[in-house]
Design a protein around this motif. Structure first.
Motif, mmCIF file in Angstrom:
data_model
loop_
_atom_site.group_PDB
_atom_site.id
_atom_site.type_symbol
_atom_site.label_atom_id
_atom_site.label_comp_id
_atom_site.label_asym_id
_atom_site.label_seq_id
_atom_site.Cartn_x
_atom_site.Cartn_y
_atom_site.Cartn_z
ATOM 1 N N MET A 29 37.136 42.189 49.029
ATOM 2 C CA MET A 29 38.357 42.900 48.690
ATOM 3 C C MET A 29 39.410 41.966 48.103
ATOM 4 S SD MET A 29 37.735 45.994 49.364
ATOM 5 C CE MET A 29 37.192 47.306 50.446
ATOM 6 N N VAL A 30 39.933 42.326 46.941
ATOM 7 C CA VAL A 30 41.078 41.619 46.373
ATOM 8 C C VAL A 30 42.324 42.054 47.131
ATOM 9 C CG1 VAL A 30 42.463 41.216 44.305
ATOM 10 C CG2 VAL A 30 39.977 41.548 44.115
ATOM 11 N N VAL A 31 43.148 41.084 47.496
ATOM 12 C CA VAL A 31 44.400 41.382 48.206
ATOM 13 C C VAL A 31 45.547 41.357 47.203
ATOM 14 C CG1 VAL A 31 45.908 40.763 50.122
ATOM 15 C CG2 VAL A 31 43.451 40.295 50.273
ATOM 16 N N ALA A 32 46.339 42.409 47.190
ATOM 17 C CA ALA A 32 47.492 42.490 46.290
ATOM 18 C C ALA A 32 48.631 43.166 47.032
ATOM 19 C CB ALA A 32 47.123 43.243 45.015
ATOM 20 N N GLY A 33 49.662 43.558 46.289
ATOM 21 C CA GLY A 33 50.823 44.172 46.912
ATOM 22 C C GLY A 33 51.747 43.129 47.508
ATOM 23 N N THR A 34 52.327 43.452 48.665
ATOM 24 C CA THR A 34 53.273 42.557 49.328
ATOM 25 C C THR A 34 52.815 42.293 50.758
ATOM 26 O OG1 THR A 34 54.635 44.359 50.208
ATOM 27 C CG2 THR A 34 55.157 43.557 47.974
ATOM 28 N N THR A 35 53.451 41.348 51.409
ATOM 29 C CA THR A 35 53.124 41.049 52.795
ATOM 30 C C THR A 35 53.316 42.276 53.687
ATOM 31 O OG1 THR A 35 53.738 38.742 52.513
ATOM 32 C CG2 THR A 35 53.713 39.590 54.761
ATOM 33 N N ASP A 36 54.381 43.023 53.439
ATOM 34 C CA ASP A 36 54.649 44.205 54.252
ATOM 35 C C ASP A 36 53.805 45.412 53.855
ATOM 36 O OD1 ASP A 36 56.528 42.917 55.804
ATOM 37 O OD2 ASP A 36 58.171 43.393 54.416
ATOM 38 N N ALA A 37 53.325 45.441 52.626
ATOM 39 C CA ALA A 37 52.515 46.577 52.150
ATOM 40 C C ALA A 37 51.356 46.058 51.299
ATOM 41 C CB ALA A 37 53.390 47.553 51.356
ATOM 42 N N PRO A 38 50.411 45.369 51.926
ATOM 43 C CA PRO A 38 49.288 44.823 51.155
ATOM 44 C C PRO A 38 48.257 45.892 50.795
ATOM 45 C CG PRO A 38 48.997 44.324 53.474
ATOM 46 C CD PRO A 38 50.334 45.009 53.354
ATOM 47 N N LEU B 198 44.055 46.329 49.784
ATOM 48 C CA LEU B 198 42.747 45.683 49.851
ATOM 49 C C LEU B 198 41.801 46.492 48.973
ATOM 50 C CD1 LEU B 198 42.407 45.084 53.721
ATOM 51 C CD2 LEU B 198 43.372 43.543 52.012
ATOM 52 N N GLY B 199 41.343 45.887 47.888
ATOM 53 C CA GLY B 199 40.459 46.635 46.993
ATOM 54 C C GLY B 199 40.176 45.895 45.714
ATOM 55 N N ILE B 200 40.698 46.438 44.595
ATOM 56 C CA ILE B 200 40.514 45.826 43.285
ATOM 57 C C ILE B 200 41.865 45.770 42.582
ATOM 58 C CG2 ILE B 200 38.113 46.589 43.061
ATOM 59 C CD1 ILE B 200 39.115 48.879 41.287
ATOM 60 N N LEU B 201 41.876 45.215 41.384
ATOM 61 C CA LEU B 201 43.085 45.189 40.567
ATOM 62 C C LEU B 201 42.916 46.114 39.373
ATOM 63 C CD1 LEU B 201 43.860 41.345 40.439
ATOM 64 C CD2 LEU B 201 44.777 43.050 42.021
ATOM 65 N N ASP B 202 43.999 46.779 38.977
ATOM 66 C CA ASP B 202 43.950 47.582 37.754
ATOM 67 C C ASP B 202 44.167 46.675 36.541
ATOM 68 O OD1 ASP B 202 46.688 47.073 37.563
ATOM 69 O OD2 ASP B 202 47.289 49.089 38.208
ATOM 70 N N ASP B 203 44.224 47.263 35.367
ATOM 71 C CA ASP B 203 44.334 46.474 34.136
ATOM 72 C C ASP B 203 45.621 45.661 34.072
ATOM 73 O OD1 ASP B 203 41.906 47.441 33.318
ATOM 74 O OD2 ASP B 203 42.740 49.027 32.035
ATOM 75 N N ALA B 204 46.639 46.095 34.804
ATOM 76 C CA ALA B 204 47.915 45.374 34.806
ATOM 77 C C ALA B 204 47.978 44.332 35.915
ATOM 78 C CB ALA B 204 49.073 46.364 34.936
ATOM 79 N N GLY B 205 46.919 44.202 36.695
ATOM 80 C CA GLY B 205 46.911 43.223 37.777
ATOM 81 C C GLY B 205 47.492 43.737 39.076
ATOM 82 N N ARG B 206 47.717 45.059 39.172
ATOM 83 C CA ARG B 206 48.234 45.645 40.405
ATOM 84 C C ARG B 206 47.076 46.071 41.305
ATOM 85 N NH1 ARG B 206 51.555 47.975 36.361
ATOM 86 N NH2 ARG B 206 50.093 49.740 36.319
ATOM 87 N N TYR C 156 48.255 37.121 46.765
ATOM 88 C CA TYR C 156 48.338 36.403 45.490
ATOM 89 C C TYR C 156 48.630 37.393 44.371
ATOM 90 C CZ TYR C 156 47.132 33.110 41.782
ATOM 91 O OH TYR C 156 47.165 32.282 40.673
ATOM 92 N N ASP C 157 49.675 37.105 43.608
ATOM 93 C CA ASP C 157 50.078 37.925 42.471
ATOM 94 C C ASP C 157 49.425 37.323 41.228
ATOM 95 O OD1 ASP C 157 51.437 38.996 40.240
ATOM 96 O OD2 ASP C 157 53.210 39.413 41.449
ATOM 97 N N VAL C 158 48.392 37.973 40.714
ATOM 98 C CA VAL C 158 47.639 37.408 39.592
ATOM 99 C C VAL C 158 48.498 37.254 38.336
ATOM 100 C CG1 VAL C 158 45.693 37.808 38.025
ATOM 101 C CG2 VAL C 158 45.397 38.140 40.487
ATOM 102 N N PRO C 159 49.245 38.296 37.896
ATOM 103 C CA PRO C 159 50.061 38.103 36.688
ATOM 104 C C PRO C 159 51.099 36.995 36.849
ATOM 105 C CG PRO C 159 49.814 40.441 37.179
ATOM 106 C CD PRO C 159 49.282 39.696 38.363
ATOM 107 N N ALA C 160 51.725 36.898 38.029
ATOM 108 C CA ALA C 160 52.770 35.890 38.236
ATOM 109 C C ALA C 160 52.201 34.534 38.662
ATOM 110 C CB ALA C 160 53.765 36.376 39.282
ATOM 111 N N ARG C 161 50.946 34.486 39.067
ATOM 112 C CA ARG C 161 50.286 33.258 39.522
ATOM 113 C C ARG C 161 51.002 32.639 40.722
ATOM 114 N NH1 ARG C 161 47.565 29.934 34.521
ATOM 115 N NH2 ARG C 161 46.784 31.758 33.363
ATOM 116 N N ARG C 162 51.380 33.480 41.671
ATOM 117 C CA ARG C 162 51.994 32.963 42.886
ATOM 118 C C ARG C 162 51.520 33.794 44.088
ATOM 119 N NH1 ARG C 162 56.855 35.251 40.406
ATOM 120 N NH2 ARG C 162 57.315 37.249 41.400
ATOM 121 N N GLY C 163 51.648 33.196 45.263
ATOM 122 C CA GLY C 163 51.150 33.812 46.471
ATOM 123 C C GLY C 163 50.018 32.982 47.058
#
Length: 365
Positions: free
Chosen positions: A35-44, A46-54, A87-94
Motif C-alpha cells: 500500500m502506498v501511503v499518502a494524505g496527511t498524518t491525521d488523515a492518511p 493506504l492504497g495507490i496514487l492517482d495521476d496527480a500523485g494524490r 510521503y508527498d510524491v509531487p512535493a518530495r517531502r515526508g
C-alpha cells in the motif's frame, strides 16, 4: 478455451500439448498488500496514487483476504498515533512511503514500513506495542529504508522491529519462510499448484529417463529460486537421494530457503547466494545437473544463460521453465534451438488481470 489460454498458445506455437489451466479464487487471493501511503498524518490513505500523485484509499480492496483488510484500519490509526508523515510524491517531502502486509493461511501477518529515513523509527518503536495489541495476528514487523525519490517499493536496508523475522507460509506441500525482502508468489493457492506440478513432472522424468530409471540419483538446479518453492518441493519428493541446488541473488530469500530446508529436514537441498547466469557458467561439466528449473524475472533468461543452456553438458537433458511473461518466454524458446518443448500449462496466478504464469517442460533434441 479462455482468452488467456488462446493468447499464450498463439505466443508459444512450438508447445505441442497444453494441460487444463490451473485456477484459484478470483477474489481474496493475494497474500501480500503493498500500500502506498499518502494524505496527511491525521488523515492518511493506504492504497495507490492517482495521476496527480494524490492518495486513493484501498483498505477494503477485494483482492486481499480478511486477515489483511482487517489490519489496514488499525495500521492507518497507527500512522496517526505514531505521528508518521506520509510521503508527498509531487512535493518530495515526508517520511512514510509504503506499508506492506503479508499473510499466511493461518491469518498471521508480516508488516513493513517503508521509510525515507530513520527519523520515524523511535516513534514506531515507542508505539509498536499498541499496534501489536490492536492486531494480535502480527508476528513480524520491520522498517525498510528507501531514501531516494524513485518508483521503487523498497530499499536495500531492512531494520527488524520484532524478535521474529520470518513468516511461515505454506504453499503446496512445503512451508516457505517469508522474509521482508524475500520473494513470495502472491497467490498461495495457485502457487501451490505450480510447485506441485513441477514436482510431479520431475518425478515423471525419473520414471521415463533411461539413466535415472536405471538408478541414477537426480541432480537438479533451481535457478532464480527465490524462497526455494520449486527446489524444496523437488527435495521433499519420494527419493531422498536427489541433489537439489537453488541459486538466487537475494540474500534474504536464500536465508529463508535454507531455514525452510533445515526446518523440513531436507538434507538434499542446498541454496547458493549468487547470480544464476554467472554461477551456472562457472560450474565444471562434471557437476552438471540432469534437470534445470528456471523462474526468471519478467525480462526472461537473457542471451548468456540461454547460450549456456543450449550448450550445456550432455547430462543436462531436461528443462522446466516457469515464466510470468509469456512474451519473454517465447523469445527465450527461440534462443534455445537445442531444446524441444514437450508440454505446457497456464497458471492463473493473477486473476482479474491479463497476466499469467506459464510452465513449459522441454527436453534436449
Amino acid at each position: 478455451m479462455t482468452d488467456a489460454q488462446a493468447r499464450v498458445e498463439a505466443l508459444l506455437p512450438s508447445v505441442p500439448t497444453w494441460l487444463v489451466p490451473a485456477t484459484g479464487p478470483e477474489s481474496r487471493f493475494r497474500n501480500r498488500a503493498k500500500m502506498v501511503v499518502a494524505g496527511t498524518t491525521d488523515a492518511p490513505t493506504l492504497g495507490i496514487l492517482d495521476d496527480a500523485g494524490r492518495g486513493v484509499d484501498l483498505v477494503r480492496c477485494g483482492l486481499y483476504p480478511a486477515s489483511v483488510t482487517d489490519a489496514l484500519e488499525p495500521l492507518r490509526a497507527f500512522v496517526t498515533r505514531a505521528a508518521l508523515v506520509p510521503y508527498d510524491v509531487p512535493a518530495r517531502r515526508g517520511e512514510l512511503k509504503h506499508v506492506h502486509v503479508t499473510t499466511n493461511d493461518a491469518g498471521e501477518l508480516m508488516v513493513r514500513f517503508v521509510l525515507r529515513s530513520t527519523e520515524s523509527l523511535p516513534r514506531i518503536r515507542k508505539h509498536l506495542p499498541h499496534l501489536l495489541e490492536a492486531v494480535p495476528s502480527i508476528r513480524v514487523v520491520s522498517a525498510n529504508l528507501l531514501p531516494q525519490h524513485a518508483a521503487l517499493l523498497e530499499g536495500d536496508v531492512e531494520v527488524p522491529l520484532t524478535p521474529a523475522e520470518r513468516l511461515p507460509v505454506r504453499q503446496g506441500a512445503v512451508t516457505l519462510l517469508a522474509r521482508p525482502q524475500g520473494f513470495l508468489q502472491t497467490d498461495t493457492d495457485v502457487a501451490g499448484q505450480l510447485y506441485t506440478q513441477v514436482a510431479a513432472w520431475v518425478a515423471g522424468l525419473e520414471d521415463d529417463d533411461e539413466v535415472l530409471r536405471g538408478g541414477g540419483a537426480l541432480r537438479l538446479w533451481d535457478l532464480y529460486c527465490g524462497a526455494g518453492g520449486f527446489a524444496l518441493h523437488v527435495a521433499a519428493g519420494p527419493r531422498p537421494e536427489r541433489e537439489v541446488v537453488g541459486v538466487e541473488t537475494s540474500e534474504q530469500a536464500v536465508a529463508a530457503a535454507r531455514d525452510a530446508a533445515r526446518a523440513a529436514g531436507l538434507v538434499g537441498a542446498r541454496f547458493v547466494h549468487a547470480d544464476a547466469t554467472a554461477w551456472a557458467r562457472e560450474q565444471p561439466d562434471d557437476a552438471a545437473p540432469d534437470a534445470v528449473v528456471v523462474n526468471p524475472p519478467r525480462r526472461g533468461l537473457g542471451e548468456r544463460l540461454c547460450g549456456w543452456l543450449d550448450a550445456a553438458p550432455p547430462r543436462t537433458r531436461h528443462l522446466l521453465y516457469s515464466s510470468c511473461n509469456p512474451a519473454s518466454l517465447a523469445r527465450d524458446l527461440e534462443a534455445l534451438p537445442g531444446w524441444e518443448p514437450v508440454r505446457g500449462r497456464l497458471f492463473a496466478m493473477f486473476p482479474q488481470t491479463t497476466h499469467v504464469e506459464v510452465l513449459v517442460q522441454l527436453r534436449r533434441r
